[in-house]
Design a protein around this motif. Structure first.
Motif, short mmCIF file in Angstrom:
data_model
loop_
_atom_site.label_atom_id
_atom_site.label_comp_id
_atom_site.label_asym_id
_atom_site.label_seq_id
_atom_site.Cartn_x
_atom_site.Cartn_y
_atom_site.Cartn_z
N LEU A 125 -12.37 -9.14 3.83
CA LEU A 125 -11.39 -8.45 2.99
C LEU A 125 -10.25 -7.83 3.80
CD1 LEU A 125 -13.47 -6.65 0.20
CD2 LEU A 125 -11.91 -8.58 -0.05
N CYS A 126 -10.53 -7.56 5.07
CA CYS A 126 -9.48 -7.00 5.95
C CYS A 126 -8.35 -8.00 6.18
CB CYS A 126 -10.07 -6.59 7.29
SG CYS A 126 -11.19 -5.16 7.20
N THR A 127 -8.58 -9.27 5.82
CA THR A 127 -7.53 -10.30 5.93
C THR A 127 -7.18 -10.87 4.55
OG1 THR A 127 -9.11 -12.11 6.27
CG2 THR A 127 -8.34 -10.94 8.22
N GLY A 128 -7.67 -10.22 3.48
CA GLY A 128 -7.40 -10.68 2.13
C GLY A 128 -6.14 -10.09 1.55
N SER A 129 -6.18 -9.76 0.27
CA SER A 129 -4.98 -9.27 -0.41
C SER A 129 -4.54 -7.89 0.07
CB SER A 129 -5.22 -9.22 -1.92
OG SER A 129 -6.21 -8.25 -2.24
N ILE A 130 -5.47 -7.14 0.70
CA ILE A 130 -5.10 -5.80 1.18
C ILE A 130 -3.92 -5.86 2.14
CG2 ILE A 130 -5.89 -3.80 2.53
CD1 ILE A 130 -8.67 -4.22 1.29
N PRO A 131 -4.00 -6.63 3.25
CA PRO A 131 -2.83 -6.73 4.13
C PRO A 131 -1.82 -7.80 3.70
CG PRO A 131 -4.68 -7.88 5.12
CD PRO A 131 -5.20 -7.27 3.84
N MET A 132 -2.28 -8.86 3.01
CA MET A 132 -1.38 -9.97 2.69
C MET A 132 -0.38 -9.58 1.60
SD MET A 132 -2.13 -12.63 4.67
CE MET A 132 -2.32 -11.42 6.00
N ILE A 133 -0.87 -9.38 0.38
CA ILE A 133 0.01 -8.91 -0.70
C ILE A 133 0.39 -7.45 -0.45
CG2 ILE A 133 0.00 -8.19 -3.13
CD1 ILE A 133 0.53 -11.04 -3.08
N GLY A 134 -0.58 -6.67 0.03
CA GLY A 134 -0.36 -5.23 0.17
C GLY A 134 0.59 -4.83 1.28
N GLY A 135 0.57 -5.55 2.41
CA GLY A 135 1.44 -5.19 3.53
C GLY A 135 0.89 -4.05 4.36
N HIS A 136 1.73 -3.54 5.26
CA HIS A 136 1.29 -2.49 6.19
C HIS A 136 0.90 -1.21 5.47
CE1 HIS A 136 3.04 -5.02 9.37
NE2 HIS A 136 2.25 -4.34 10.17
N GLY A 137 1.65 -0.86 4.42
CA GLY A 137 1.36 0.38 3.71
C GLY A 137 -0.03 0.38 3.11
N THR A 138 -0.36 -0.68 2.37
CA THR A 138 -1.67 -0.79 1.74
C THR A 138 -2.76 -0.99 2.79
OG1 THR A 138 -0.57 -1.82 -0.14
CG2 THR A 138 -2.95 -1.97 -0.09
N ALA A 139 -2.45 -1.72 3.85
CA ALA A 139 -3.41 -1.91 4.94
C ALA A 139 -3.80 -0.56 5.55
CB ALA A 139 -2.84 -2.83 6.01
N GLY A 140 -2.79 0.27 5.78
CA GLY A 140 -3.05 1.58 6.35
C GLY A 140 -3.80 2.50 5.40
N ALA A 141 -3.61 2.27 4.10
CA ALA A 141 -4.27 3.13 3.10
C ALA A 141 -5.72 2.72 2.89
CB ALA A 141 -3.51 3.07 1.78
N PHE A 142 -6.00 1.40 2.85
CA PHE A 142 -7.34 0.92 2.55
C PHE A 142 -8.21 0.76 3.79
CE2 PHE A 142 -5.74 -0.12 -1.64
CZ PHE A 142 -6.85 0.02 -2.44
N GLY A 143 -7.59 0.74 4.98
CA GLY A 143 -8.38 0.65 6.21
C GLY A 143 -9.44 1.73 6.31
N PRO A 144 -9.05 3.01 6.13
CA PRO A 144 -10.04 4.09 6.18
C PRO A 144 -11.10 3.97 5.08
CG PRO A 144 -7.83 4.98 6.47
CD PRO A 144 -7.66 3.54 6.08
N VAL A 145 -10.71 3.43 3.90
CA VAL A 145 -11.67 3.25 2.81
C VAL A 145 -12.75 2.26 3.23
CG1 VAL A 145 -11.99 2.42 0.44
CG2 VAL A 145 -9.96 3.79 1.02
N LEU A 146 -12.33 1.15 3.87
CA LEU A 146 -13.30 0.15 4.33
C LEU A 146 -14.15 0.70 5.48
CD1 LEU A 146 -11.08 -3.07 4.22
CD2 LEU A 146 -13.06 -2.56 2.78
N GLU A 147 -13.56 1.56 6.30
CA GLU A 147 -14.33 2.17 7.38
C GLU A 147 -15.43 3.07 6.81
OE1 GLU A 147 -11.44 4.06 9.86
OE2 GLU A 147 -10.92 2.21 10.93
N ASP A 148 -15.12 3.70 5.67
CA ASP A 148 -16.14 4.53 5.01
C ASP A 148 -17.31 3.67 4.52
OD1 ASP A 148 -14.69 6.81 5.44
OD2 ASP A 148 -13.74 6.82 3.46
N PHE A 149 -17.04 2.38 4.28
CA PHE A 149 -18.10 1.45 3.86
C PHE A 149 -18.81 0.82 5.06
CE2 PHE A 149 -15.71 1.41 -0.19
CZ PHE A 149 -16.75 1.61 -1.08
N GLY A 150 -18.46 1.27 6.27
CA GLY A 150 -19.18 0.82 7.45
C GLY A 150 -18.52 -0.27 8.26
N VAL A 151 -17.27 -0.62 7.95
CA VAL A 151 -16.56 -1.66 8.72
C VAL A 151 -15.85 -0.99 9.90
CG1 VAL A 151 -14.88 -3.53 8.65
CG2 VAL A 151 -16.20 -2.98 6.61
N LYS A 152 -16.41 -1.13 11.08
CA LYS A 152 -15.83 -0.51 12.26
C LYS A 152 -14.48 -1.14 12.61
CE LYS A 152 -16.81 0.52 17.13
NZ LYS A 152 -17.73 0.30 18.26
N GLY A 153 -13.48 -0.30 12.80
CA GLY A 153 -12.15 -0.80 13.18
C GLY A 153 -11.41 -1.47 12.03
#
Length: 360
Positions: A125-153
């Motif tokens: 999902l780190c290479t799915g619609s979050i960064p693709m459609i979403g761009g840097h802004g959404t990537a930066g916003a959802f990155g910490p959310v995914l980290e909370d689910f246990g995805v390191k980095g």
């Protein structure tokens, strides 16, 4: 160890470096790569080399990153003008459906390839619609959310994928020339767009009011975000502020009781985005990508193939197989691979070469 003041200062220096290089390297300008990304990648490589060689490990206080992110997305919320959206008519609804379908396809590809590569679907999902459609802004916003689910980095993965997406090129030129689409060009009424553009004029005395409007929307947005969290679903922190901003914009438009200072809000949003990207890029930990280098390349290659086929075959055919559809396809190739400015640049380049397309 850099505190929040030193961190934002470094981010500004990185931004200035990126701007300097962008003005002197035509390739960077052609692909509309943001200045913070250019300088940030260079700085991230520098900190990675320092870490790998054992010279130093940098630590940043990035508390202001979230503030800048919320300010930027709130400014985006103010863009929601129902009058302009209505002018899109049936075509806009069809196009919205295509974008939603693309989002689903990007996520299916990301998760499917992740399973084939025997890595976590959340990494995919780190290479799915979050960064693709979403761009840097959404990537930066959802990155910490995914980290909370246990995805390191996850933040590093998402931001790296969005940066790769900035290389998505237009397909409009090939479609127009191969299918002789200039014969389908028609003149369109752009009066509503011109009227909306006039509202974006800047006045120095209005910047304080624009800041206050942003702050009010953010304050109201915290309440909306709190209510949304009661649903049990996970939303990025800025979603409430975006909804509040959109409501304020349209209440002002339809009631005429107050003015939303869109030009000034856009400028403040642009500054906030630059600072957000600057902080996000300098805090990247590229060494976290080492173990996932090959899977990451495979995942991004899959997204690139999907984007080319989807725009060239699906978007072009569904949107009418005409000149406007070709211009739209070039735009989708831009924002579908991580950058709305790239989409606008793609369409502008095609229109300057051939003919205007108000619809696109």
């Amino acid at each position: 160890q850099l505190d929040m003041y030193q961190t934002i200062a470094v981010a500004v220096v990185v931004l200035m470096l990126g701007k300097f290089l962008k003005e002197r390297v035509s390739l960077l300008e052609r692909f509309c790569i943001p200045a913070p990304v250019i300088g940030g990648v260079i700085f991230a490589i520098f900190t990675c080399l320092c870490y790998v060689t054992g010279i130093a490990e940098f630590s940043f206080d990035d508390i202001l990153k979230e503030v800048c992110m919320v300010f930027f997305f709130t400014s985006v919320g103010f863009q929601a003008n129902l009058k302009v959206l209505k002018s899109g008519g049936k075509s806009l609804i069809v196009f919205l459906g295509l974008v939603i379908t693309l989002i689903l396809c990007q996520n299916f590809i990301a998760i499917g390839l992740a399973k084939l590569l025997h890595i976590s679907p959340l990494v995919g999902l780190c290479t799915g619609s979050i960064p693709m459609i979403g761009g840097h802004g959404t990537a930066g916003a959802f990155g910490p959310v995914l980290e909370d689910f246990g995805v390191k980095g996850a933040s590093t993965l998402c931001t790296a994928a969005a940066t790769f997406g900035l290389m998505g090129g237009p397909v409009g030129k090939r479609l127009i020339e191969k299918k002789n689409l200039l014969d389908t060009v028609i003149a369109e009424d752009d009066s509503l767009l011109i009227e909306d553009e006039k509202k974006h004029e800047r006045h120095a005395s209005m910047y304080p009011s624009a800041v206050f409007q942003l702050i009010i929307a953010i304050g109201i947005g915290t309440i909306i975000s709190k209510l949304l969290s009661l649903t049990g679903m996970t939303f990025p922190i800025y979603i409430g502020a975006m909804i509040a901003a959109a409501c304020m914009r349209n209440i002002g438009e339809y009631s005429g009781k107050f003015t939303i200072y869109m030009g000034e809000i856009n400028d403040i949003g642009g500054i906030s985005l630059s600072l957000f990207l600057g902080i996000a890029m300098i805090t990247l930990k590229l060494w976290q990508l080492a173990d996932l280098a090959l899977p990451l390349i495979t995942l991004l290659a899959g997204q690139t193939i999907l984007m080319f086929l989807y725009t060239y075959i699906v978007v072009f055919n569904v949107m009418g197989r005409d000149y406007d559809a070709a211009v739209l396809s070039s735009g989708v190739c831009g924002f579908g691979m991580g950058a709305t400015p790239n989409a606008m640049a793609n369409m502008q380049a095609v229109c300057e070469k051939y003919a205007p397309s108000v619809k696109a």
